[in-house]
Design a protein around this motif. Structure first.
Motif, PDB file in Angstrom:
ATOM      1  N   SER A   1      -8.271   1.188   2.588  1.00 56.69           N
ATOM      2  CA  SER A   1      -9.741   1.139   2.489  1.00 56.69           C
ATOM      3  C   SER A   1     -10.182   0.127   1.446  1.00 56.69           C
ATOM      4  O   SER A   1     -11.085  -0.685   1.681  1.00 56.69           O
ATOM      5  CB  SER A   1     -10.306   2.517   2.136  1.00 56.69           C
ATOM      6  N   HIS A   2      -9.527   0.172   0.278  1.00 53.77           N
ATOM      7  CA  HIS A   2      -9.874  -0.763  -0.803  1.00 53.77           C
ATOM      8  C   HIS A   2      -9.642  -2.214  -0.378  1.00 53.77           C
ATOM      9  O   HIS A   2     -10.486  -3.078  -0.592  1.00 53.77           O
ATOM     10  CB  HIS A   2      -9.058  -0.447  -2.057  1.00 53.77           C
ATOM     11  N   ASN A   3      -8.472  -2.479   0.232  1.00 50.65           N
ATOM     12  CA  ASN A   3      -8.135  -3.854   0.607  1.00 50.65           C
ATOM     13  C   ASN A   3      -9.060  -4.412   1.672  1.00 50.65           C
ATOM     14  O   ASN A   3      -9.445  -5.572   1.608  1.00 50.65           O
ATOM     15  CB  ASN A   3      -6.683  -3.935   1.073  1.00 50.65           C
TER      16      ASN A   3
ATOM     17  N   VAL B   1      -4.186  -5.054  -2.848  1.00 46.45           N
ATOM     18  CA  VAL B   1      -3.952  -4.369  -4.111  1.00 46.45           C
ATOM     19  C   VAL B   1      -2.538  -4.707  -4.544  1.00 46.45           C
ATOM     20  O   VAL B   1      -1.607  -4.597  -3.756  1.00 46.45           O
ATOM     21  CB  VAL B   1      -4.093  -2.837  -3.928  1.00 46.45           C
TER      22      VAL B   1
ATOM     23  N   CYS C   1       0.805  -1.223   0.000  1.00 48.72           N
ATOM     24  CA  CYS C   1       0.000   0.000   0.000  1.00 48.72           C
ATOM     25  C   CYS C   1       0.836   1.270   0.000  1.00 48.72           C
ATOM     26  O   CYS C   1       0.314   2.345  -0.256  1.00 48.72           O
ATOM     27  CB  CYS C   1      -0.941   0.012   1.212  1.00 48.72           C
TER      28      CYS C   1
ATOM     29  N   GLU D   1      -6.173   5.193   0.814  1.00 44.68           N
ATOM     30  CA  GLU D   1      -7.075   4.665  -0.221  1.00 44.68           C
ATOM     31  C   GLU D   1      -6.840   3.177  -0.432  1.00 44.68           C
ATOM     32  O   GLU D   1      -7.782   2.399  -0.584  1.00 44.68           O
ATOM     33  CB  GLU D   1      -6.871   5.431  -1.529  1.00 44.68           C
ATOM     34  N   CYS D   2      -5.580   2.774  -0.438  1.00 41.71           N
ATOM     35  CA  CYS D   2      -5.228   1.371  -0.626  1.00 41.71           C
ATOM     36  C   CYS D   2      -5.758   0.514   0.528  1.00 41.71           C
ATOM     37  O   CYS D   2      -6.344  -0.545   0.305  1.00 41.71           O
ATOM     38  CB  CYS D   2      -3.712   1.242  -0.751  1.00 41.71           C
TER      39      CYS D   2
ATOM     40  N   ALA E   1     -12.191  -3.449   2.243  1.00 46.67           N
ATOM     41  CA  ALA E   1     -13.495  -3.657   1.600  1.00 46.67           C
ATOM     42  C   ALA E   1     -13.476  -4.898   0.710  1.00 46.67           C
ATOM     43  O   ALA E   1     -14.413  -5.691   0.711  1.00 46.67           O
ATOM     44  CB  ALA E   1     -13.891  -2.427   0.794  1.00 46.67           C
ATOM     45  N   ALA E   2     -12.387  -5.093  -0.039  1.00 45.06           N
ATOM     46  CA  ALA E   2     -12.278  -6.263  -0.919  1.00 45.06           C
ATOM     47  C   ALA E   2     -12.230  -7.544  -0.102  1.00 45.06           C
ATOM     48  O   ALA E   2     -12.818  -8.555  -0.486  1.00 45.06           O
ATOM     49  CB  ALA E   2     -11.036  -6.152  -1.802  1.00 45.06           C
TER      50      ALA E   2
END
Length: 193
Positions: A144-146, A158, A29, A141-142, A148-149
């Motif tokens: 949050s994305h990870n 990511v 990240c 952002e990374c 959620a994924a």
């Protein structure tokens, strides 16, 4: 130098805490960072490569979680390294404190105690602080994305290669932050009596 920042992650405190405890999961990240070896005892060898304008800086060193206070939701990570080409060094302790935020999100308050020498030191506190802010935004952002994924059963990490953190985009964002600071200084409310 001491740099203070904060960022918001769109996930609950407990999930962000668990994610931050995983150094190998965190490294992808951070733009330009990669872990290359597990040295045992929670210590990892790695590299960080960043580009500031025409200057490409690469550091090789180690990172380790030195404190993890679950009750206070505070974690401290120490990283130190030396330039791959040149005689510069970097030594940093990052302390992150997690605070619940509205809507089930988490605010992460970050303090970086950073000591640099060599080519990186010539950029000065303002530029280093601005670049740090830009990198933290991407980092948030990374994460949050990870998270959620991972909740949705998707790929939890990511994938980023350890290419240098983009010099032009980081430089432009940092320059914009510096310009805003100057404008506030000259055109902001007066503090004189």
């Amino acid at each position: 130098m001491l740099i203070e920042n904060e960022f918001r992650v769109t996930a609950p405190v407990d999930e962000v805490w668990e994610y931050l405890l995983d150094l190998p999961g965190l490294a992808p990240c951070l733009p330009g960072a990669e872990l290359t070896d597990d040295l045992g005892d929670g210590t990892y060898r790695g590299r960080v490569v960043t580009r500031l304008g025409p200057v490409k800086l690469g550091f090789t060193g180690t990172a380790k979680i030195i404190d993890a206070d679950e009750a206070a939701r505070r974690i401290a990570i120490h990283a130190a390294g030396s330039e791959d080409k040149g005689k510069g060094t970097a030594d940093m302790t990052v302390t992150a404190t997690l605070v619940p935020a509205a809507g089930g999100a988490t605010t992460v308050e970050v303090t970086q105690d950073l000591q640099v020498s060599g080519a990186a030191a010539q950029y000065g506190r303002g530029m280093i602080s601005d670049v740090s802010s830009v990198l933290l935004r991407s980092f948030a952002e990374c994460i949050s994305h990870n998270i959620a994924a991972g909740r949705g059963g998707g790929t939890a990490t990511v994938t980023r290669t350890a290419k240098p953190a983009g010099g032009l985009s980081i430089g432009l964002a940092a320059a914009l932050m510096a310009l805003k600071r100057v404008i506030r200084r000259f055109f902001g409310p007066s503090t004189r009596p």
